[in-house]
Write a protein that holds these residues in place. Structure first.
Motif, PDB file in Angstrom:
ATOM      1  N   ALA A 136       0.853  -1.202   0.000  1.00  0.00           N
ATOM      2  CA  ALA A 136       0.000   0.000   0.000  1.00  0.00           C
ATOM      3  C   ALA A 136       0.880   1.239   0.000  1.00  0.00           C
ATOM      4  N   ALA A 137       0.427   2.298  -0.654  1.00  0.00           N
ATOM      5  CA  ALA A 137       1.163   3.565  -0.589  1.00  0.00           C
ATOM      6  C   ALA A 137       0.197   4.692  -0.276  1.00  0.00           C
ATOM      7  N   ILE A 138       0.631   5.566   0.612  1.00  0.00           N
ATOM      8  CA  ILE A 138      -0.161   6.754   0.937  1.00  0.00           C
ATOM      9  C   ILE A 138       0.600   7.963   0.420  1.00  0.00           C
ATOM     10  N   VAL A 139      -0.071   8.795  -0.376  1.00  0.00           N
ATOM     11  CA  VAL A 139       0.551  10.015  -0.882  1.00  0.00           C
ATOM     12  C   VAL A 139      -0.081  11.183  -0.137  1.00  0.00           C
ATOM     13  N   GLY A 140       0.732  11.934   0.575  1.00  0.00           N
ATOM     14  CA  GLY A 140       0.176  13.066   1.327  1.00  0.00           C
ATOM     15  C   GLY A 140       1.253  13.695   2.178  1.00  0.00           C
ATOM     16  N   GLY A 141       0.804  14.391   3.242  1.00  0.00           N
ATOM     17  CA  GLY A 141       1.733  15.031   4.169  1.00  0.00           C
ATOM     18  C   GLY A 141       2.248  16.354   3.635  1.00  0.00           C
ATOM     19  N   SER A 142       2.505  17.249   4.546  1.00  0.00           N
ATOM     20  CA  SER A 142       3.116  18.539   4.239  1.00  0.00           C
ATOM     21  C   SER A 142       3.554  19.115   5.578  1.00  0.00           C
TER      22      SER A 142
END
Ligand SMILES: NC(=O)C1=CN([C@@H]2O[C@H](COP(=O)(O)OP(=O)(O)OC[C@H]3O[C@@H](n4cnc5c(N)ncnc54)[C@H](OP(=O)(O)O)[C@@H]3O)[C@@H](O)[C@H]2O)[C@@H](O)CC1
Ligand SMILES: Nc1ncnc2c1ncn2[C@@H]1O[C@H](COP(=O)(O)OP(=O)(O)O)[C@@H](O)[C@H]1O
Ligand SMILES: [Mg+2]
Length: 386
Positions: A136-142
């Motif tokens: 699984a991959a989560i794309v996000g964050g800042s």
């Protein structure tokens, strides 16, 4: 699902002598006191039974409350236990100074979890290696929003994935890498790697600036099973991008309002209509979050029965994104992954509230109690299959 407890009878006798009626009132419900034989060995046995029931439930005795764990008799006169909707077989004995009790949670109680959800659990093959259990991959964050991608990618691992990747902006890569242990951290400039994963979640904490929008558009165009949440839904509403692969959209009422061009009050008053409008505009599977979360595709619709208001706390939606992404990565289709994900997220929330209260519950507790929810569902499935 079995609990045992041993009680030293002279100690119970001493407390009964010292505190009398006050002790009995604190420990036994009025129903139990009405028929209670006051011999110390009997009182000690009943006390042990309460502790054994609490252990079988996996709940602390004080949290469950002495008086909620009730020792009673069934229709045949056999001793049994009760805690809310759960019932127990009980066996009590005493010899000299000790009383002992064993409690077993009855199958009917285990089955009170949804059989339908239990049957959706992905199978684990004894020969599996981490690469075979879903990537699984989560794309996000800042900057300032590390927490959301941490919660999502960690939840994906707890929901059974063999590998979980967090794709964060290059500028925060170093800081974020130091924070994570099991989750593998990657730079969003390496988005081409995403082709090797089984499923994606996009949006938690990703931000709404142009850089984030460009990342969103690239990822959204990939032909991979994908959960779109939080700022991913913002970019989708703004850009009205074309979808390639299978999609699950997970808006709360505010995000739903933005997606369909309504306001949040309207969405709250017309939840089913809002889901219909969202499906018509974007297709896929829609999860409208909140009390009684709706999971819907054009052919199926369910209102989820687990969860509680303690889950109205920052980051709990990010955890849901990770759980659903994990089920997609383990091979469930979009409707199944969303259905099971929402159910398990709520069940973990119900366990978390039992242990930590609706006030004390925070989003990371949902990850902590996910294993307990799996154990409960696995037991139900084994019983269904017998
Ligand atoms: N630790 C972290 O890093 C965390 C990071 N997070 C990240 O923050 C980003 C922004 O997420 P967001 O959900 O706050 O954003 P947004 O789209 O502005 O929605 C809020 C607006 O909608 C309205 N609203 C109406 N109904 C609503 C409802 N039922 N539930 C909720 N809101 C409702 C609401 O109205 P109001 O509260 O003013 O009444 C408000 O006007 C996102 O990237 C997310 O991942 C969080 O996950 C937390 C933990
Ligand atoms: N009153 C409630 N009853 C049950 N579940 C709730 C309630 N309020 C919120 N939740 C659940 O908590 C989660 C909140 O998600 P979201 O609003 O996206 O939070 P965040 O963005 O802070 O992570 C959803 O899964 C929602 O269904
Ligand atoms: Mg959210």
């Amino acid at each position: 699902m079995i609990g045992v407890d041993l009680v030293y009878i002279p100690r119970v006798k001493e407390i009964m002598n010292r505190r009398g009626e006050d002790f009995l009132e604190r420990v036994f419900s009025p129903e139990e006191r009405a028929n209670l034989n006051l011999r110390p060995e009997t009182v000690a046995g009943r006390f042990a039974a309460k502790e054994a029931m609490a252990k079988a439930l996996g709940v602390g005795l004080f949290k469950a409350g002495f008086k909620n764990l009730i020792v009673t008799q069934d229709a045949r006169g056999a001793l049994c236990g009760r805690y809310k909707n759960d019932t127990f077989d009980l066996s009590l004995s005493h010899e000299r100074d000790y009383a002992v009790a064993v409690a077993r949670l009855r199958e009917s109680s285990v089955l009170s979890v949804s059989n339908e959800a239990a049957n959706l659990l992905p199978l684990v093959d004894e020969k599996d290696h981490k690469g075979a259990r879903g990537k699984a991959a989560i794309v996000g964050g800042s900057a300032g929003m590390f927490g959301s991608v941490d919660l999502s990618s960690s939840a994906a691992l707890r929901a059974g994935c063999g590998l979980s990747y967090a794709y964060v902006p290059d500028a925060v890569f170093n800081d974020f890498s130091l924070r994570m242990r099991e989750v593998i951290v990657k730079k969003q400039s390496a988005l081409d790697d995403l082709r090797g994963v089984d499923a994606l979640g996009i949006g938690p904490g990703m931000g709404r600036d142009r850089r984030a929008r460009d990342v969103f558009l690239k990822v959204y165009a990939l032909d991979l099973p994908m959960v779109v949440d939080a700022d991913g839904l913002y970019h989708l509403a703004e850009a009205k991008a074309e979808s390639a692969g299978p999609k699950i959209y997970t808006p709360h009422a505010g995000e739903m309002a933005r997606l369909i061009g309504r306001d949040a009050d309207w969405v709250n008053a017309h939840r089913d209509d809002a889901v219909d409008e969202c499906l018509a505009l974007y297709g896929g599977v829609v999860v409208l979050k909140g009390h009684g979360t709706i999971v819907a595709s054009k052919d199926d619709r369910v209102v989820n029965e687990t969860g509680n208001a303690g889950m109205a706390t920052a980051g709990s939606g990010d955890v849901l994104t990770g759980i659903i992404t994990a089920f997609l990565a383990q091979g469930l289709d979009c409707f199944q992954a969303a259905r099971l994900g929402v159910y398990m997220h709520g069940l973990a929330g119900d366990f978390a509230a039992l242990h930590k209260s609706k006030w004390g519950l925070i989003a990371s507790d949902l990850i902590e109690y996910l294993p307990e929810a799996f154990l409960r569902l696995e037991a139900a499935r084994e019983i269904c299959q017998k």
